[in-house]
Design a protein around this motif. Structure first.
Motif, PDB file in Angstrom:
ATOM      1  N   LEU A 155       5.660   4.927  -3.921  1.00 18.50           N
ATOM      2  CA  LEU A 155       4.886   3.708  -4.150  1.00 18.50           C
ATOM      3  C   LEU A 155       4.367   3.151  -2.824  1.00 18.50           C
ATOM      4  O   LEU A 155       3.185   2.814  -2.698  1.00 18.50           O
ATOM      5  CB  LEU A 155       5.729   2.662  -4.875  1.00 18.50           C
ATOM      6  CG  LEU A 155       4.998   1.350  -5.159  1.00 18.50           C
ATOM      7  CD1 LEU A 155       4.119   1.486  -6.392  1.00 18.50           C
ATOM      8  CD2 LEU A 155       5.981   0.214  -5.319  1.00 18.50           C
ATOM      9  N   LEU A 156       5.240   3.057  -1.823  1.00 16.38           N
ATOM     10  CA  LEU A 156       4.825   2.560  -0.508  1.00 16.38           C
ATOM     11  C   LEU A 156       3.710   3.422   0.081  1.00 16.38           C
ATOM     12  O   LEU A 156       2.730   2.896   0.630  1.00 16.38           O
ATOM     13  CB  LEU A 156       6.019   2.519   0.447  1.00 16.38           C
ATOM     14  CG  LEU A 156       7.066   1.445   0.169  1.00 16.38           C
ATOM     15  CD1 LEU A 156       8.358   1.748   0.918  1.00 16.38           C
ATOM     16  CD2 LEU A 156       6.528   0.071   0.553  1.00 16.38           C
ATOM     17  N   GLU A 157       3.871   4.717  -0.029  1.00 16.40           N
ATOM     18  CA  GLU A 157       2.859   5.632   0.518  1.00 16.40           C
ATOM     19  C   GLU A 157       1.531   5.506  -0.223  1.00 16.40           C
ATOM     20  O   GLU A 157       0.466   5.445   0.396  1.00 16.40           O
ATOM     21  CB  GLU A 157       3.368   7.071   0.464  1.00 16.40           C
ATOM     22  CG  GLU A 157       4.455   7.385   1.469  1.00 16.40           C
ATOM     23  CD  GLU A 157       3.952   7.387   2.904  1.00 16.40           C
ATOM     24  OE1 GLU A 157       2.827   7.861   3.162  1.00 16.40           O
ATOM     25  OE2 GLU A 157       4.701   6.924   3.785  1.00 16.40           O
ATOM     26  N   LYS A 173      14.654  -4.649   1.936  1.00 15.86           N
ATOM     27  CA  LYS A 173      14.432  -6.040   2.323  1.00 15.86           C
ATOM     28  C   LYS A 173      12.929  -6.228   2.278  1.00 15.86           C
ATOM     29  O   LYS A 173      12.183  -5.540   2.981  1.00 15.86           O
ATOM     30  CB  LYS A 173      14.963  -6.334   3.723  1.00 15.86           C
ATOM     31  CG  LYS A 173      16.446  -6.551   3.782  1.00 15.86           C
ATOM     32  CD  LYS A 173      16.867  -7.014   5.169  1.00 15.86           C
ATOM     33  CE  LYS A 173      18.376  -7.131   5.239  1.00 15.86           C
ATOM     34  NZ  LYS A 173      18.815  -7.420   6.618  1.00 15.86           N
ATOM     35  N   VAL A 174      12.491  -7.130   1.443  1.00 20.38           N
ATOM     36  CA  VAL A 174      11.072  -7.453   1.327  1.00 20.38           C
ATOM     37  C   VAL A 174      10.917  -8.913   1.730  1.00 20.38           C
ATOM     38  O   VAL A 174      11.449  -9.805   1.061  1.00 20.38           O
ATOM     39  CB  VAL A 174      10.555  -7.216  -0.116  1.00 20.38           C
ATOM     40  CG1 VAL A 174       9.087  -7.583  -0.216  1.00 20.38           C
ATOM     41  CG2 VAL A 174      10.793  -5.769  -0.547  1.00 20.38           C
ATOM     42  N   TYR A 177       2.231  -7.148  -2.230  1.00 22.08           N
ATOM     43  CA  TYR A 177       1.032  -6.403  -1.840  1.00 22.08           C
ATOM     44  C   TYR A 177       0.232  -6.057  -3.093  1.00 22.08           C
ATOM     45  O   TYR A 177       0.261  -4.921  -3.569  1.00 22.08           O
ATOM     46  CB  TYR A 177       1.425  -5.116  -1.100  1.00 22.08           C
ATOM     47  CG  TYR A 177       2.112  -5.375   0.212  1.00 22.08           C
ATOM     48  CD1 TYR A 177       1.376  -5.485   1.389  1.00 22.08           C
ATOM     49  CD2 TYR A 177       3.493  -5.526   0.282  1.00 22.08           C
ATOM     50  CE1 TYR A 177       2.012  -5.739   2.598  1.00 22.08           C
ATOM     51  CE2 TYR A 177       4.125  -5.774   1.484  1.00 22.08           C
ATOM     52  CZ  TYR A 177       3.382  -5.880   2.632  1.00 22.08           C
ATOM     53  OH  TYR A 177       4.000  -6.141   3.833  1.00 22.08           O
ATOM     54  N   PRO A 178      -0.505  -7.021  -3.639  1.00 24.16           N
ATOM     55  CA  PRO A 178      -1.231  -6.766  -4.890  1.00 24.16           C
ATOM     56  C   PRO A 178      -2.436  -5.825  -4.744  1.00 24.16           C
ATOM     57  O   PRO A 178      -2.955  -5.340  -5.743  1.00 24.16           O
ATOM     58  CB  PRO A 178      -1.668  -8.165  -5.331  1.00 24.16           C
ATOM     59  CG  PRO A 178      -1.694  -8.983  -4.079  1.00 24.16           C
ATOM     60  CD  PRO A 178      -0.635  -8.397  -3.177  1.00 24.16           C
ATOM     61  N   ILE A 213      12.677  -3.309  -6.682  1.00 22.33           N
ATOM     62  CA  ILE A 213      12.025  -3.129  -5.380  1.00 22.33           C
ATOM     63  C   ILE A 213      10.536  -2.871  -5.589  1.00 22.33           C
ATOM     64  O   ILE A 213       9.681  -3.476  -4.934  1.00 22.33           O
ATOM     65  CB  ILE A 213      12.668  -1.974  -4.588  1.00 22.33           C
ATOM     66  CG1 ILE A 213      14.115  -2.311  -4.211  1.00 22.33           C
ATOM     67  CG2 ILE A 213      11.834  -1.645  -3.339  1.00 22.33           C
ATOM     68  CD1 ILE A 213      14.913  -1.122  -3.690  1.00 22.33           C
ATOM     69  N   MET A 214      10.225  -1.994  -6.524  1.00 19.77           N
ATOM     70  CA  MET A 214       8.825  -1.665  -6.788  1.00 19.77           C
ATOM     71  C   MET A 214       8.043  -2.890  -7.252  1.00 19.77           C
ATOM     72  O   MET A 214       6.914  -3.117  -6.811  1.00 19.77           O
ATOM     73  CB  MET A 214       8.744  -0.527  -7.810  1.00 19.77           C
ATOM     74  CG  MET A 214       9.270   0.790  -7.249  1.00 19.77           C
ATOM     75  SD  MET A 214       9.499   2.087  -8.483  1.00 19.77           S
ATOM     76  CE  MET A 214       7.850   2.346  -9.061  1.00 19.77           C
ATOM     77  N   MET A 215       8.634  -3.686  -8.128  1.00 19.04           N
ATOM     78  CA  MET A 215       7.959  -4.900  -8.606  1.00 19.04           C
ATOM     79  C   MET A 215       7.758  -5.894  -7.460  1.00 19.04           C
ATOM     80  O   MET A 215       6.708  -6.531  -7.364  1.00 19.04           O
ATOM     81  CB  MET A 215       8.751  -5.548  -9.742  1.00 19.04           C
ATOM     82  CG  MET A 215       8.775  -4.741 -11.010  1.00 19.04           C
ATOM     83  SD  MET A 215       7.119  -4.506 -11.689  1.00 19.04           S
ATOM     84  CE  MET A 215       7.520  -3.736 -13.241  1.00 19.04           C
TER      85      MET A 215
END
Length: 166
Positions: free
Chosen positions: A49-51, A87-88, A107-108, A99-101
């Motif tokens: 997801l981050l990538e 940690k977000v 970061y929309p 974490i994904m949500m």
């Protein structure tokens, strides 16, 4: 050098930072605590997801229970010892779907999941939960030296739910 400074043009399990053209300060908003061997599927889905979203982030590697001890600082942050953790913006989040949500909310841009307040999110959340249940049940069956019949039965019962999911 690119691996060290977070500027590799592609993903790497060895990277401790990914910048996507942003600064280290931007990357420090998210720290992903993931497995050292890049084997954990829950860590992998957060990493993907981050990538895909090209969100800058930092990485801290932590052993899975099956191949080493975890440091005391990690146990203090995650009493169950489970990974991934993130940690977000300073908030500790201890479950991959959460974490994904949180990443989607912070970061929309380049959305990969529906917004939590949307009708689609109501449909997606149970599917993500079922995915987690399926993997856990399959893994218990795969690694169980005892109760193979019961573990197999539990997995097959969950598989029967798939056609009716959403």
């Amino acid at each position: 050098q690119q691996l060290h400074d977070g500027t590799l043009p592609h993903a790497s399990a060895l990277a401790k930072m990914r910048l996507f053209g942003k600064s280290e300060a931007d990357a420090s908003r998210i720290t992903l605590y993931r497995d050292t061997a890049a084997w954990c599927p829950y860590c992998e889905k957060v990493w993907l997801l981050l990538e895909e979203k090209q969100v800058p982030y930092m990485v801290e590697k932590v052993n899975m229970n099956c191949y080493g001890d975890k440091p005391a600082w990690f146990w203090a942050m995650q009493p169950s010892g489970g990974i991934p953790v993130a940690k977000v913006d300073g908030k500790v989040i201890r479950e991959s779907n959460d974490i994904m949500m949180a990443i989607e909310q912070a970061y929309p841009e380049r959305p990969m999941l529906p917004r939590e307040d949307s009708a689609k999110a109501v449909a997606v959340r149970p599917l993500l939960t079922l995915e987690r249940q399926l993997f856990s049940s399959w893994f218990r069956w795969l690694t169980s030296g005892m109760n193979d019949g019961a573990q197999r039965h539990n997995f097959l019962a969950l598989m029967d739910e798939v056609p009716h999911a959403n």
